[in-house]
Design a protein around this motif. Structure first.
Motif, mmCIF file in Angstrom:
data_model
loop_
_atom_site.group_PDB
_atom_site.id
_atom_site.type_symbol
_atom_site.label_atom_id
_atom_site.label_comp_id
_atom_site.label_asym_id
_atom_site.label_seq_id
_atom_site.Cartn_x
_atom_site.Cartn_y
_atom_site.Cartn_z
ATOM 1 N N GLU A 172 -2.872 -0.463 -8.188
ATOM 2 C CA GLU A 172 -1.449 -0.780 -8.066
ATOM 3 C C GLU A 172 -1.188 -1.722 -6.892
ATOM 4 O OE1 GLU A 172 1.603 2.045 -8.459
ATOM 5 O OE2 GLU A 172 0.625 3.209 -10.043
ATOM 6 N N THR A 173 -1.861 -1.490 -5.777
ATOM 7 C CA THR A 173 -1.689 -2.375 -4.620
ATOM 8 C C THR A 173 -2.210 -3.770 -4.925
ATOM 9 O OG1 THR A 173 -2.008 -0.468 -3.165
ATOM 10 C CG2 THR A 173 -2.144 -2.640 -2.154
ATOM 11 N N LYS A 174 -3.358 -3.834 -5.580
ATOM 12 C CA LYS A 174 -3.945 -5.128 -5.940
ATOM 13 C C LYS A 174 -3.005 -5.922 -6.832
ATOM 14 C CE LYS A 174 -8.104 -7.137 -8.005
ATOM 15 N NZ LYS A 174 -9.404 -6.838 -8.684
ATOM 16 N N GLY A 175 -2.371 -5.227 -7.771
ATOM 17 C CA GLY A 175 -1.435 -5.917 -8.650
ATOM 18 C C GLY A 175 -0.257 -6.528 -7.917
ATOM 19 N N ILE A 176 0.104 -5.934 -6.772
ATOM 20 C CA ILE A 176 1.228 -6.455 -5.982
ATOM 21 C C ILE A 176 0.807 -7.646 -5.130
ATOM 22 C CG2 ILE A 176 2.892 -5.906 -4.169
ATOM 23 C CD1 ILE A 176 2.809 -2.988 -5.168
ATOM 24 N N VAL A 177 -0.334 -7.531 -4.449
ATOM 25 C CA VAL A 177 -0.682 -8.519 -3.425
ATOM 26 C C VAL A 177 -1.456 -9.720 -3.934
ATOM 27 C CG1 VAL A 177 -0.661 -6.719 -1.662
ATOM 28 C CG2 VAL A 177 -2.830 -7.367 -2.727
ATOM 29 N N GLU A 178 -2.146 -9.583 -5.094
ATOM 30 C CA GLU A 178 -2.978 -10.702 -5.521
ATOM 31 C C GLU A 178 -2.149 -11.928 -5.904
ATOM 32 O OE1 GLU A 178 -5.366 -9.527 -8.786
ATOM 33 O OE2 GLU A 178 -3.684 -9.155 -10.159
ATOM 34 N N THR A 179 -0.877 -11.738 -6.250
ATOM 35 C CA THR A 179 -0.001 -12.879 -6.544
ATOM 36 C C THR A 179 0.633 -13.438 -5.268
ATOM 37 O OG1 THR A 179 1.875 -11.398 -6.946
ATOM 38 C CG2 THR A 179 0.511 -12.004 -8.840
ATOM 39 N N GLN A 180 0.336 -12.807 -4.138
ATOM 40 C CA GLN A 180 0.886 -13.249 -2.858
ATOM 41 C C GLN A 180 -0.223 -13.719 -1.917
ATOM 42 O OE1 GLN A 180 4.450 -11.087 -1.481
ATOM 43 N NE2 GLN A 180 3.931 -9.529 -3.011
ATOM 44 N N ILE A 207 0.839 -1.206 0.000
ATOM 45 C CA ILE A 207 0.000 0.000 0.000
ATOM 46 C C ILE A 207 0.870 1.250 0.000
ATOM 47 C CG2 ILE A 207 -1.678 1.331 1.332
ATOM 48 C CD1 ILE A 207 -2.662 -1.391 2.437
ATOM 49 N N ARG A 208 1.886 1.272 0.826
ATOM 50 C CA ARG A 208 2.738 2.456 0.931
ATOM 51 C C ARG A 208 3.529 2.680 -0.356
ATOM 52 N NH1 ARG A 208 4.446 0.398 6.931
ATOM 53 N NH2 ARG A 208 2.471 0.951 7.932
ATOM 54 N N SER A 209 3.984 1.606 -0.952
ATOM 55 C CA SER A 209 4.715 1.724 -2.214
ATOM 56 C C SER A 209 3.804 2.276 -3.318
ATOM 57 C CB SER A 209 5.266 0.359 -2.629
ATOM 58 O OG SER A 209 5.862 0.416 -3.905
#
Length: 270
Positions: free
Chosen positions: A154-162, A123-125
């Protein structure tokens, strides 16, 4: 009688052990939660299914790690820089939940503190990346909804693969430096006043145009009427008026052909 305690003691021990084993084998998962099975001889299998809510039986030497899988909310306060380097503070709410289908993978790779390890840094990134593309004025007024959506994507794109399901991000407040906020508010006020003045000018111009058009229409109507009124028509109208007056019960004297253009003169008792 002396042998009875010696026989009963092993039975009691066995019963206690059995009770302990049975209690270890029963796992209750609360509603809105799910469990990850940890096997003593192999740890967590990332491909295994979750332990579902309700009453479950497992081998007594294994254990279950409990996760809440309902949607959860965390408040997030961030300090980021705008496109011109000014410090902007964002107050946001983040709605998320673990991906229940990949709960075992989440536990094995990220652990129960996945919030601090994955979600909050993401989120911060994303917030730093998005806000850095906008000016303070855009952040304060017209672009807030767009910024909120961009941070979410942008946050969703980072976390959905994790193995984290991000449901939404709400920007509750954007705090600018006081001097910048005051300058923006003054500018917005001046722009509003300018728009109001332009509106009044346009309204006045339209009203003036309306008056001119009405006057031109009236003048044209009078011109057409004047052109169409011949002496003969006026005489006919005068005769019609005389006939109607003659039928009136009011006392009067009508002198035929004594007026201008041969029209009658009407002399009443007034």
């Amino acid at each position: 009688m002396e042998k009875l305690p010696k026989i009963a003691f092993p039975i009691i021990i066995a019963a206690v052990i059995l009770i302990v084993l049975v209690s270890k084998s029963i796992v209750t998962i609360e509603s809105g939660h799910a469990g990850v099975l940890y096997k003593l001889n192999g740890g967590v299998d990332p491909n295994q299914e979750v332990v579902k809510e309700g009453l479950n039986f497992i081998a007594p030497w294994n254990s279950v790690i409990d996760y809440e899988v309902r949607q959860q909310e965390i408040p997030e306060k961030m300090s980021v820089l705008s496109s011109n380097g000014l410090d902007i503070k964002l107050d946001a709410s983040v709605l998320y939940q673990p991906d229940i289908k990949n709960l075992s993978r989440l536990h094995k790779e990220k652990g129960q503190n996945y919030l601090e390890r994955v979600l909050q840094p993401a989120i911060r990134s994303a917030a730093r990346s998005v806000v850095g593309r906008y000016t303070p004025e855009q952040l304060y007024s017209s672009k807030r909804d767009a910024i909120q959506e961009e941070i979410f994507q942008e946050t969703k794109g980072i976390v959905e693969t994790q193995y984290i399901q991000l449901n939404n991000i709400f920007i509750r407040d954007v705090t600018l430096p006081a001097t910048i906020k005051d300058a923006i508010e003054r500018k917005l006020k001046q722009e509003q006043e300018s728009l109001e003045y332009e509106f009044r000018l346009v309204t006045a111009a339209k009203e003036a145009e309306k008056v001119i058009i009405e006057a031109q229409g009236k003048a044209e109507s009078n011109r057409i009427l004047s052109a169409s009124l011949t002496d003969k028509i006026l005489q006919d109208k005068g005769i019609d008026a005389t006939m109607k007056l003659a039928e009136s019960p009011n006392s009067k004297v009508i002198v035929i052909g004594s007026g201008d253009s041969g029209l009658p003169i009407i002399l009443g008792n007034q």
